[in-house]
Design an enzyme around this catalytic site. Sequence first.
Site, PDB file in Angstrom:
ATOM      1  N   ASP A  64     -22.849  91.278  21.285  1.00  0.00           N
ATOM      2  CA  ASP A  64     -22.545  89.967  20.735  1.00  0.00           C
ATOM      3  C   ASP A  64     -21.818  90.189  19.413  1.00  0.00           C
ATOM      4  OD1 ASP A  64     -22.507  87.483  19.477  1.00  0.00           O
ATOM      5  OD2 ASP A  64     -24.540  86.939  20.085  1.00  0.00           O
ATOM      6  N   SER A  92      -3.328  85.439  18.894  1.00  0.00           N
ATOM      7  CA  SER A  92      -2.765  84.303  19.625  1.00  0.00           C
ATOM      8  C   SER A  92      -1.470  83.881  18.954  1.00  0.00           C
ATOM      9  CB  SER A  92      -3.737  83.115  19.612  1.00  0.00           C
ATOM     10  OG  SER A  92      -3.139  81.959  20.178  1.00  0.00           O
ATOM     11  N   TYR A 151      -8.798  77.064  15.259  1.00  0.00           N
ATOM     12  CA  TYR A 151      -8.434  78.193  16.125  1.00  0.00           C
ATOM     13  C   TYR A 151      -7.240  78.936  15.532  1.00  0.00           C
ATOM     14  CZ  TYR A 151      -7.215  80.834  20.312  1.00  0.00           C
ATOM     15  OH  TYR A 151      -6.915  81.853  21.195  1.00  0.00           O
ATOM     16  N   LYS A 161      -7.352  82.948  14.143  1.00  0.00           N
ATOM     17  CA  LYS A 161      -6.477  83.977  14.713  1.00  0.00           C
ATOM     18  C   LYS A 161      -5.446  84.457  13.693  1.00  0.00           C
ATOM     19  CE  LYS A 161      -8.073  84.346  18.952  1.00  0.00           C
ATOM     20  NZ  LYS A 161      -8.608  85.634  19.463  1.00  0.00           N
TER      21      LYS A 161
END
Length: 267
Positions: free
Chosen positions: A50, A129, A142, A146
């Site tokens: 994890d 990304s 997000y 990234k």
Amino acid sequence: MQQVVLITGASSGIGKSIGEYLATQNYKVYGTSRNPKHERLNGIHFLTLDVTKTESVNSAVNQLIEIEGRIDFLINNAGAGITGPMEEIPEDEQKKVFETNYFGPLRVINAVLPYMRTQKSGFIINITSIAGYMGLPFRGFYSASKGALELSTEAYRMELKAFGIKMTNVAPGDFATNIAAGRYHAPIQDHSPYKEVYEESLKLMDEHVDEGKDPNLMAKSVFAIMQNSNPKIHYKVGDFTQKISVFLKHILPDKVFERLLLKHYKL
């Protein structure tokens, strides 16, 4: 001797495709998942990991070293999606996505570095990304998580140069995976001033993923990058429009590029 590859988030999507492809190319592949359902599947040996928990990261890396004695490649792929108006995403969800997409990869990098330094070799590939190059509407957190990993890679590369350890980013565009189903969506609230436009943006995002590229393209691209003895700092993988958007972001005036995004997202 087979080279050893560790891939986080290898139970589905891009990570799974990369792992399965590398297994066919004579790599010894270890993939991670928070709750693996198999010890081995399609050439991938699974470990429990994890990325949001330091103890879990250290335990998995130590277990791999006990088995193989080395780590030649780390592919930081584990990540989480998140959508919603910047104003309305709960603070705990903001922190969760950074724990997974930013601090998580850093935990794994820092866990493998002592072993790579001892080997005087290693190659770390961070899956970021194209969204990390620009602040996208209703995907701001997000993009930020990234983008932070993209910039941290630049710093790491210079710090690690003397130790023979390579690092690069690979930024995918939209790929046909289950990321849309797994991402956190801020609920559409009837009283929200963003209700209609956010609802339409969600539909558009899901369409982009459904129409995305085959994840095997990412797998083959990552494999090709792994063969490079002097990798670039940044790679982009996706359709032409998504890759050219990064170029346009750098050459166009800010407001001109913003207008292109507004038109693309129908805002």
